[in-house]
Motif scaffolding. Structure first.
Motif, PDB file in Angstrom:
ATOM      1  N   LYS A  31      67.900  -5.372 -43.214  1.00 19.28           N
ATOM      2  CA  LYS A  31      66.603  -5.806 -42.716  1.00 19.28           C
ATOM      3  C   LYS A  31      66.755  -6.986 -41.760  1.00 19.28           C
ATOM      4  CE  LYS A  31      63.972  -3.095 -45.328  1.00 19.28           C
ATOM      5  NZ  LYS A  31      63.033  -2.100 -44.799  1.00 19.28           N
ATOM      6  N   TYR A  32      66.158  -6.845 -40.584  1.00 21.08           N
ATOM      7  CA  TYR A  32      66.029  -8.003 -39.704  1.00 21.08           C
ATOM      8  C   TYR A  32      64.950  -8.912 -40.275  1.00 21.08           C
ATOM      9  CZ  TYR A  32      68.632  -5.561 -35.980  1.00 21.08           C
ATOM     10  OH  TYR A  32      69.576  -4.918 -35.241  1.00 21.08           O
ATOM     11  N   LYS A  33      65.172 -10.199 -40.165  1.00 25.92           N
ATOM     12  CA  LYS A  33      64.183 -11.164 -40.629  1.00 25.92           C
ATOM     13  C   LYS A  33      63.775 -12.122 -39.519  1.00 25.92           C
ATOM     14  CE  LYS A  33      65.818 -11.000 -45.412  1.00 25.92           C
ATOM     15  NZ  LYS A  33      66.373 -11.774 -46.555  1.00 25.92           N
ATOM     16  N   ALA A  34      64.253 -11.836 -38.305  1.00 23.27           N
ATOM     17  CA  ALA A  34      63.950 -12.693 -37.163  1.00 23.27           C
ATOM     18  C   ALA A  34      64.208 -11.902 -35.886  1.00 23.27           C
ATOM     19  CB  ALA A  34      64.812 -13.959 -37.192  1.00 23.27           C
ATOM     20  N   PHE A  35      63.747 -12.461 -34.771  1.00 22.73           N
ATOM     21  CA  PHE A  35      64.020 -11.896 -33.448  1.00 22.73           C
ATOM     22  C   PHE A  35      65.269 -12.562 -32.873  1.00 22.73           C
ATOM     23  CE2 PHE A  35      59.351 -11.841 -33.968  1.00 22.73           C
ATOM     24  CZ  PHE A  35      59.139 -10.466 -33.919  1.00 22.73           C
ATOM     25  N   ASP A  88      56.517  -4.875 -39.669  1.00 20.18           N
ATOM     26  CA  ASP A  88      56.746  -6.321 -39.600  1.00 20.18           C
ATOM     27  C   ASP A  88      57.183  -6.831 -38.229  1.00 20.18           C
ATOM     28  OD1 ASP A  88      59.353  -5.399 -39.412  1.00 20.18           O
ATOM     29  OD2 ASP A  88      60.022  -6.236 -41.324  1.00 20.18           O
ATOM     30  N   LEU A  89      57.340  -5.957 -37.260  1.00 15.63           N
ATOM     31  CA  LEU A  89      57.777  -6.257 -35.893  1.00 15.63           C
ATOM     32  C   LEU A  89      59.281  -6.507 -35.770  1.00 15.63           C
ATOM     33  CD1 LEU A  89      54.897  -8.534 -34.517  1.00 15.63           C
ATOM     34  CD2 LEU A  89      55.354  -6.135 -33.958  1.00 15.63           C
ATOM     35  N   TYR A  90      59.971  -6.704 -36.863  1.00  9.41           N
ATOM     36  CA  TYR A  90      61.419  -6.934 -36.807  1.00  9.41           C
ATOM     37  C   TYR A  90      62.207  -5.629 -36.935  1.00  9.41           C
ATOM     38  CZ  TYR A  90      59.809 -11.632 -38.274  1.00  9.41           C
ATOM     39  OH  TYR A  90      59.160 -12.828 -38.387  1.00  9.41           O
ATOM     40  N   ASN A  91      61.766  -4.758 -37.827  1.00  6.33           N
ATOM     41  CA  ASN A  91      62.508  -3.539 -38.176  1.00  6.33           C
ATOM     42  C   ASN A  91      61.735  -2.319 -37.703  1.00  6.33           C
ATOM     43  OD1 ASN A  91      64.704  -4.745 -40.109  1.00  6.33           O
ATOM     44  ND2 ASN A  91      62.767  -5.670 -40.739  1.00  6.33           N
ATOM     45  N   ILE A 351      70.598   2.415 -20.363  1.00  5.33           N
ATOM     46  CA  ILE A 351      70.347   2.539 -21.794  1.00  5.33           C
ATOM     47  C   ILE A 351      70.654   1.236 -22.539  1.00  5.33           C
ATOM     48  CG2 ILE A 351      72.657   3.369 -22.416  1.00  5.33           C
ATOM     49  CD1 ILE A 351      71.322   5.314 -24.358  1.00  5.33           C
ATOM     50  N   ASP A 352      71.491   0.374 -21.934  1.00  4.04           N
ATOM     51  CA  ASP A 352      71.885  -0.878 -22.579  1.00  4.04           C
ATOM     52  C   ASP A 352      70.957  -2.029 -22.200  1.00  4.04           C
ATOM     53  OD1 ASP A 352      73.619  -2.379 -24.277  1.00  4.04           O
ATOM     54  OD2 ASP A 352      74.575  -3.238 -22.504  1.00  4.04           O
ATOM     55  N   GLY A 353      69.838  -1.741 -21.542  1.00  7.39           N
ATOM     56  CA  GLY A 353      68.877  -2.798 -21.255  1.00  7.39           C
ATOM     57  C   GLY A 353      68.441  -3.494 -22.538  1.00  7.39           C
ATOM     58  N   ARG A 354      68.319  -4.813 -22.476  1.00  6.49           N
ATOM     59  CA  ARG A 354      68.015  -5.599 -23.687  1.00  6.49           C
ATOM     60  C   ARG A 354      66.555  -6.067 -23.668  1.00  6.49           C
ATOM     61  NH1 ARG A 354      73.039  -6.933 -25.992  1.00  6.49           N
ATOM     62  NH2 ARG A 354      74.451  -5.275 -25.308  1.00  6.49           N
ATOM     63  N   TYR A 355      66.066  -6.439 -24.828  1.00  8.23           N
ATOM     64  CA  TYR A 355      64.684  -6.866 -24.988  1.00  8.23           C
ATOM     65  C   TYR A 355      64.617  -8.370 -25.217  1.00  8.23           C
ATOM     66  CZ  TYR A 355      64.612  -1.873 -25.660  1.00  8.23           C
ATOM     67  OH  TYR A 355      64.814  -0.522 -25.484  1.00  8.23           O
ATOM     68  N   ILE A 356      63.748  -9.002 -24.462  1.00  7.15           N
ATOM     69  CA  ILE A 356      63.544 -10.444 -24.578  1.00  7.15           C
ATOM     70  C   ILE A 356      62.135 -10.666 -25.104  1.00  7.15           C
ATOM     71  CG2 ILE A 356      63.593 -12.659 -23.373  1.00  7.15           C
ATOM     72  CD1 ILE A 356      66.290 -11.162 -23.404  1.00  7.15           C
ATOM     73  N   TRP A 371      62.845 -20.615 -24.482  1.00  7.65           N
ATOM     74  CA  TRP A 371      63.915 -19.791 -25.046  1.00  7.65           C
ATOM     75  C   TRP A 371      64.240 -20.195 -26.478  1.00  7.65           C
ATOM     76  CZ3 TRP A 371      66.237 -15.384 -24.017  1.00  7.65           C
ATOM     77  CH2 TRP A 371      67.396 -15.056 -24.757  1.00  7.65           C
ATOM     78  N   PHE A 372      64.453 -19.182 -27.330  1.00 10.17           N
ATOM     79  CA  PHE A 372      64.969 -19.385 -28.684  1.00 10.17           C
ATOM     80  C   PHE A 372      66.053 -18.340 -28.922  1.00 10.17           C
ATOM     81  CE2 PHE A 372      60.639 -20.979 -28.770  1.00 10.17           C
ATOM     82  CZ  PHE A 372      60.735 -22.152 -29.507  1.00 10.17           C
ATOM     83  N   ASP A 373      67.229 -18.775 -29.380  1.00  9.49           N
ATOM     84  CA  ASP A 373      68.279 -17.807 -29.727  1.00  9.49           C
ATOM     85  C   ASP A 373      67.844 -16.938 -30.900  1.00  9.49           C
ATOM     86  OD1 ASP A 373      70.133 -18.650 -27.794  1.00  9.49           O
ATOM     87  OD2 ASP A 373      70.850 -20.268 -29.095  1.00  9.49           O
ATOM     88  N   GLU A 374      67.079 -17.535 -31.792  1.00  2.06           N
ATOM     89  CA  GLU A 374      66.567 -16.823 -32.963  1.00  2.06           C
ATOM     90  C   GLU A 374      65.243 -17.452 -33.347  1.00  2.06           C
ATOM     91  OE1 GLU A 374      67.665 -16.716 -37.683  1.00  2.06           O
ATOM     92  OE2 GLU A 374      69.296 -16.227 -36.294  1.00  2.06           O
ATOM     93  N   TRP A 375      64.268 -16.617 -33.675  1.00  6.93           N
ATOM     94  CA  TRP A 375      62.974 -17.150 -34.100  1.00  6.93           C
ATOM     95  C   TRP A 375      62.240 -16.092 -34.929  1.00  6.93           C
ATOM     96  CZ3 TRP A 375      58.073 -15.281 -32.421  1.00  6.93           C
ATOM     97  CH2 TRP A 375      58.136 -14.294 -31.442  1.00  6.93           C
ATOM     98  N   ASP A 376      61.230 -16.545 -35.673  1.00  8.53           N
ATOM     99  CA  ASP A 376      60.422 -15.604 -36.441  1.00  8.53           C
ATOM    100  C   ASP A 376      58.951 -15.983 -36.324  1.00  8.53           C
ATOM    101  OD1 ASP A 376      59.723 -17.537 -38.480  1.00  8.53           O
ATOM    102  OD2 ASP A 376      61.724 -17.241 -39.326  1.00  8.53           O
ATOM    103  N   LEU A 377      58.105 -15.200 -36.944  1.00 10.42           N
ATOM    104  CA  LEU A 377      56.663 -15.357 -36.768  1.00 10.42           C
ATOM    105  C   LEU A 377      56.111 -16.646 -37.363  1.00 10.42           C
ATOM    106  CD1 LEU A 377      55.523 -11.682 -37.476  1.00 10.42           C
ATOM    107  CD2 LEU A 377      55.840 -12.794 -35.254  1.00 10.42           C
TER     108      LEU A 377
END
Length: 385
Positions: A31-35, A88-91, A351-356, A371-377
């Protein structure tokens, strides 16, 4: 002895298969818990999500992400528009190809056409899910500049393709000066000169495309609080944005529209509303290369729109963190919580385009993206305190 050997081999194979199955199961249940902006984002099958230039729909407790299916060697459509779902927007769960390309070579959406930036909205009156997307006809490059519409009874599809439009044929923008209407549809001014830009601002391309309909390339959709829906698109050779009202069933145009930032060279529109104020984030036009985002605000969808500058702040803000806007997502259940959805394009390996995905924060009445390397809601709860 041979029997024992075969039994041993068979048992070993079973053990290996079970180990692989358990490994896959544990991976798929991770499970992802962050972006994590810019990193590989895996779906429930363990594959990088393939939904580029996308938009989100929230319906009955579930988010649905629609986007372009990209291959390794081409940005043209050979599969169609994908749909993923999440609570949950993560998974994200891979649902289906919501709108497949057609096998009919005469279809507007035949394999090899260009189907970009799909957005889906729900019509409460008709109880239909309506998808719009930027459509270019096979073999014509970006000359067609059309927008296509499809409809479904379910959010995941399948969607039935209806038709495509050059919007607002035979209609003048509401903010178009009367004296501009009878001017020539051609110009002797050289492109990209100041006299030429002035002619564009005063409706050169609106007049040129008046009879056949206005161009529509990068686009998004927006449903207002009263249920009215709008189609926002790059027109006039990507020089001017148009905001066009959709019909009550969301399947066609009413003919009511305005121009926004004439000759400003904006594309990749993404819109949201906070309180009574509308905010729009766009990009400049530099092909697949990133540039500095722009932002606007207005107290009315019909303008006037005020330019606010680049919403991105910090290192690489001048390139919008190597991304281009596609959608602004309102987070359900949280007040004034919005997510900037951008694409980091990789034209040599699409196909390897990434999502920001980054939080949209408000400072002094302006949207701000950091910018955040990692963040959550939970960041939106912190912002409220």
């Amino acid at each position: 002895m041979l029997t024992n050997f075969l039994n041993h081999k068979a048992g070993l194979c079973v053990i290996i298969i079970m180990a692989l199955f358990i490994s896959f199961e544990s991976f798929s249940q991770t499970k992802y818990k962050a972006f994590h902006p810019g990193e590989l984002w895996l779906d429930d099958h363990g594959d990088h999500i393939n939904a580029h230039g996308g938009g989100l729909l929230y319906h009955k407790g579930t988010y649905y992400w629609f986007g372009e299916n990209k291959g390794k060697d081409s940005n043209n459509a050979f599969v169609g528009i994908m749909c993923y779902s999440s609570k949950d927007l993560y998974n994200w769960k891979r649902e289906a190809v919501a709108l497949p390309v057609s096998t009919d070579p005469d279809s507007e959406i035949t394999a090899g056409s260009i189907m970009e930036r799909p957005k889906v909205i729900y019509n409460k009156k008709t109880k239909k899910f309506v998808m719009w997307f930027h459509l270019e006809l096979k073999g014509q490059g970006y000359a067609a500049a059309r927008t296509g519409v499809a409809v479904s009874d379910k959010p995941t599809g399948p969607y039935q393709y209806k038709k495509s439009y050059r919007p607002n044929a035979g209609q003048w923008p509401e903010n178009f000066e009367e004296e501009w209407k009878d001017r020539p549809v051609t110009t002797e001014a050289d492109w990209w000169t100041e006299p030429w830009r002035n002619e564009v601002k005063e409706g050169l391309f609106v007049r040129r495309d008046f009879d056949k309909g206005q161009m529509s390339r990068d686009m998004t959709l927006f449903v207002d609080d009263n249920g009215k829906a709008y189609h926002i698109h790059s027109a006039e050779e990507n020089l001017t944005l148009h905001i066009s009202e959709l019909s009550d069933d969301y399947l066609s145009f009413t003919g009511r529209y305005i121009t926004l930032a004439p000759a400003g060279h904006n594309e990749a529109p993404a819109i949201f509303k906070q309180g009574e104020m509308y905010y729009l984030i766009t990009s400049g036009c530099t092909g697949w290369d990133p540039n500095a985002a722009r932002s606007f605000k207005s107290s009315s969808i019909w303008g006037p729109w005020e330019y606010l500058g680049n919403p991105a702040q910090g290192e690489h803000a001048d390139l919008t963190f190597y991304s281009q806007s596609t959608y602004i997502l309102p987070v359900q259940g949280k007040k004034n919580a919005f997510i900037y959805m951008g694409d980091r394009w990789r034209p040599k390996d699409p196909i390897d385009g990434r999502y920001i995905w980054l939080p949209v924060l408000m400072e002094n009445g302006k949207p701000v993206i950091k910018w955040f390397d990692e963040w959550d809601l939970s960041i939106f709860e912190k912002e409220m305190h």
